[in-house]
Design an enzyme around this catalytic site. Sequence first.
Site, mmCIF file in Angstrom:
data_model
loop_
_atom_site.group_PDB
_atom_site.id
_atom_site.type_symbol
_atom_site.label_atom_id
_atom_site.label_comp_id
_atom_site.label_asym_id
_atom_site.label_seq_id
_atom_site.Cartn_x
_atom_site.Cartn_y
_atom_site.Cartn_z
ATOM 1 N N GLU A 180 0.902 -1.138 -0.209
ATOM 2 C CA GLU A 180 -0.049 -0.124 0.046
ATOM 3 C C GLU A 180 0.742 1.219 -0.051
ATOM 4 O OE1 GLU A 180 -2.485 0.775 3.426
ATOM 5 O OE2 GLU A 180 -3.513 2.169 2.548
ATOM 6 N N LYS B 171 -2.863 -2.080 -2.658
ATOM 7 C CA LYS B 171 -3.993 -1.169 -2.209
ATOM 8 C C LYS B 171 -3.215 0.390 -2.476
ATOM 9 C CE LYS B 171 -6.116 0.100 2.257
ATOM 10 N NZ LYS B 171 -6.803 -0.513 3.315
#
Length: 344
Positions: free
Chosen positions: A180, A222
Amino acid sequence: MATMTQTDLEATAKALVAEGKGILAADESDGTIKKRFDSIGVESTEENRRAYRELLFTTEGAEEFISGVILYDETIRQAASDSMPFPELLAERGMIPGIKVDKGAKDLAGAEGETVTEGLDGLRERLAEYYELGARFTKWRAVISIGDGLPSDYCLWTNAHALARFAALSQEAGLVPIVEPEVLMDGGHSIEDSYRVTDRMLQALYTELFDQRVTREGSLLKTNMVVSGYDAGEQADVDTVAEMTIRCLRNTVPAAVPGIVFLSGGMSDEDATARLNAMNQRGPHPWELSFSYGRALQAPALKAWGGDQSKVEEAQKAFYRRAKFNGAARSGSYTPEWETAEVA
Ligand code: 13P
C-alpha cells in the site's frame, strides 16, 4: 518456494477480490482508533476497542460483501464475548483474517516533510507468529505527501524498497502481501499532480517488487484513487476520477496482479462508493478493482454505536448497508439514489 505455497498464495489473493466482495480495514493503530473514538466521545480503552471490533465482525451477512478483514496486532490477539478468538471467528464466518505489520511512517532522514515506513527488523519472526495466529494476508502502508517540491524520488524509492522487502518476506511466510503506497489526498494539488505522483510511485514499486523476486500473482495492490487534493479549488468529477485512475493503473500495474483494492483516504462514504462503481462500469479490466476501506465502511456504524452497547444492532445495520453498497460497486451496479432510499 514450494509449488503448493505458491498455489495457496494465488488462491488467497483471488479470494480476497472475489466477485462482489472487498476488504474491511479494521487495523487502526492505537493512535488512529483513539482519533476515531474521540470523534464520538468514547474513551479508547482495550475493552471499548474490542467491543467495537466485535460489533463489526459479528454483523449478520457481512461475509456476503466482505472477503477479508485487516486486523491490528492487539486485535488479532483479542476474542469475542464468547471467548472465540477474532481470527477464528472471522474464518468461521467466511472472512479471511489479515494483519497490518508495518510500524508506521517515521521521518525520513535528510528529507524534510517526508516519511519512510518502518518495521522490517524482526519481521520474519513476527510473520511466523501471525500465521500461527490465523492470518493469511498482510498489509504494509507507505505514506507519500504531495506539496511544494514533494515528493522526492528519494522518498518514493526508499518506500518502494521497503514495501518490496515486506512483500518478499510475507510470501516466504505463506502470507499474501497487500502493498500500500498511499499518495495522500490532503493538499491543494490538482488531479494531474495526483496522477503524476501515483504513476511514478507505482512504477518504482513494481520495479522493486520485480527486483526482489515478489510473485505478482500472489500479491495485491492497495492504492489511492487519482483525485484532486481536498483543498484544490477545482474538484474533478466522478467520471474524471474514474478515467484518470484507470489510466494510471493500466500504465503501471502488471495484469498478473489479481486485484487492486482502494483505500478511502478521507473521501466521503458516497464518493468512495460512487467512484469505485464508475470504474467498474468501465470494465472489464486486467485486474479486479475492489475496496479495502476503513473509514468509508465504518463511519456510519461508528456514529450509530457511539459507545452505547444498546445501539449495536443499529450500528451493524449501518455497517451492513455500506458493505452492501460497496459490494454492488464491484460490478458497477450501485446507484446514488440508494443513499436516500430505504435499502437495507
Ligand atoms: P481508509 O479507507 O480510512 O483510508 O483506511 C484504509 C487503510 O487501511 C489505510 O491504510
